[in-house]
Design an enzyme around this catalytic site. Sequence first.
Site, short mmCIF file in Angstrom:
data_model
loop_
_atom_site.label_atom_id
_atom_site.label_comp_id
_atom_site.label_asym_id
_atom_site.label_seq_id
_atom_site.Cartn_x
_atom_site.Cartn_y
_atom_site.Cartn_z
N CYS A 65 0.85 -1.19 0.00
CA CYS A 65 0.00 0.00 0.00
C CYS A 65 0.89 1.24 0.00
O CYS A 65 1.80 1.37 0.81
CB CYS A 65 -0.89 -0.02 1.24
N CYS A 68 0.55 3.12 3.64
CA CYS A 68 1.03 2.60 4.92
C CYS A 68 2.13 1.55 4.80
O CYS A 68 2.74 1.18 5.80
CB CYS A 68 -0.13 2.04 5.74
N CYS A 114 -7.24 -1.12 1.73
CA CYS A 114 -6.19 -1.63 2.60
C CYS A 114 -6.81 -1.79 3.99
O CYS A 114 -7.41 -0.86 4.52
CB CYS A 114 -5.02 -0.65 2.63
N CYS A 117 -4.99 0.80 6.69
CA CYS A 117 -5.16 2.26 6.72
C CYS A 117 -6.40 2.75 5.96
O CYS A 117 -6.60 3.95 5.84
CB CYS A 117 -3.91 2.95 6.17
N CYS A 144 -8.78 -5.80 -9.28
CA CYS A 144 -8.44 -4.73 -10.23
C CYS A 144 -8.00 -3.52 -9.41
O CYS A 144 -8.82 -2.88 -8.75
CB CYS A 144 -9.67 -4.43 -11.07
#
Length: 162
Positions: A65, A68, A114, A117, A144
Amino acid sequence: MTTWNDICRLADGENPPPERRLEKSDREWRALLTEEQYRITRAAGTERPHSSALCTRFEPGTYGCVCCGELLFSTDTKFDSRSGWPSFTEPLHARAVAYSRDDSLGMSRIEIRCNTCDAHLGHVFPDGPRLSQRGPSGGGLRYCINGVALKYCPGAGYQAVP
């Protein structure tokens, strides 16, 4: 292996708790991210199709991510969906992403974020490669993902944001 029915159940509020949480103020996110990263991950935007170099990157590694640092996907499950966005058949582990129903834009989809976060990553669809086409990780799902929401990590990964 996670199925589409499992994803639908999770999207109805049965997401697993994250292993850790990272929360920042809007001001902190804006200071950390580029304008485009902020628009995609914090304001649930979508990047233009075929605009990310990550669509064609298949070298061994993982994808974390951008907000984070949580590791989310592996190149082991990445495939060329020709959709214009990086696509994967499954996340690295069951707690990596959270699912929710998204009925915006006149259609019903399942959004993925995510789980650490709450960054908007993209959507998951039931039109991915099947087991016989992809091997052990091809369960028919296509994650996707906006390439802007990801950071490619050669090898094992990179350091998470504190």
